[in-house]
Write an enzyme that holds these catalytic residues in place. Sequence first.
Site, PDB file in Angstrom:
ATOM      1  CG  HIS A  77       1.912   5.954   2.078  1.00 56.63           C
ATOM      2  ND1 HIS A  77       2.025   4.871   2.680  1.00 56.63           N
ATOM      3  CD2 HIS A  77       1.662   7.002   2.979  1.00 56.63           C
ATOM      4  CE1 HIS A  77       2.515   5.145   3.945  1.00 56.63           C
ATOM      5  NE2 HIS A  77       2.160   6.414   4.011  1.00 56.63           N
ATOM      6  CG  MET A 113       2.068  -2.533  -1.466  1.00 53.44           C
ATOM      7  SD  MET A 113       2.009  -4.111  -1.447  1.00 53.44           S
ATOM      8  CE  MET A 113       0.276  -4.766  -2.031  1.00 53.44           C
ATOM      9  CD  GLU A 114       2.470   1.759  -5.449  1.00 52.84           C
ATOM     10  OE1 GLU A 114       1.811   2.443  -4.820  1.00 52.84           O
ATOM     11  OE2 GLU A 114       3.145   1.265  -5.120  1.00 52.84           O
ATOM     12  CG  ASP A 128     -12.773  -9.115 -18.403  1.00 56.61           C
ATOM     13  OD1 ASP A 128     -13.807  -9.467 -18.343  1.00 56.61           O
ATOM     14  OD2 ASP A 128     -12.804  -8.173 -19.315  1.00 56.61           O
TER      15      ASP A 128
END
Length: 153
Positions: A77, A113-114, A128
């Site tokens: 969501h 999930m966030e 990175d």
Amino acid sequence: MSDLTHINAKGEASMVDVTHKPVVLREAIAEGSIYVQAETLNKIESNAIAKGNVLASARLAGIMAAKKTGELIPLCHPLPITHCEVAMSIPDSRDRVHITASAKIAAATGIEMEALTAVSLAALTIYDMRKAVDKTMKIGDIRLVKKTKTALA
């Protein structure tokens, strides 16, 4: 298959309907690590990286990722999170950067999930920014530490 929340009666992937769930205050905390060489930690701490401040960049990337989680994970969501915090520390073992993220919202569905996405993208940002000089880096131990929900007053 009825106990799988993201599978419909036909066995197909489906978004969970949270329409009738109550809105409650929710918080999730996640953590993880990126394992690096000692020299990498020294350069990160002394801000001697040509690409800029690694930890500040990773913190912002984590927060931005948390806000975009619904766009990144299928069937997740899209949530208007109300707070996200990403913190990093270097343990005494000096073999990694430990990342912790917390996210908060008043909603009918969870925010874990966030928090997990924030940790993941913070680690990927560190990777990175150092990949050209540290070929041994490893991201791991990403997990949900805690999630809570509290009824609105």
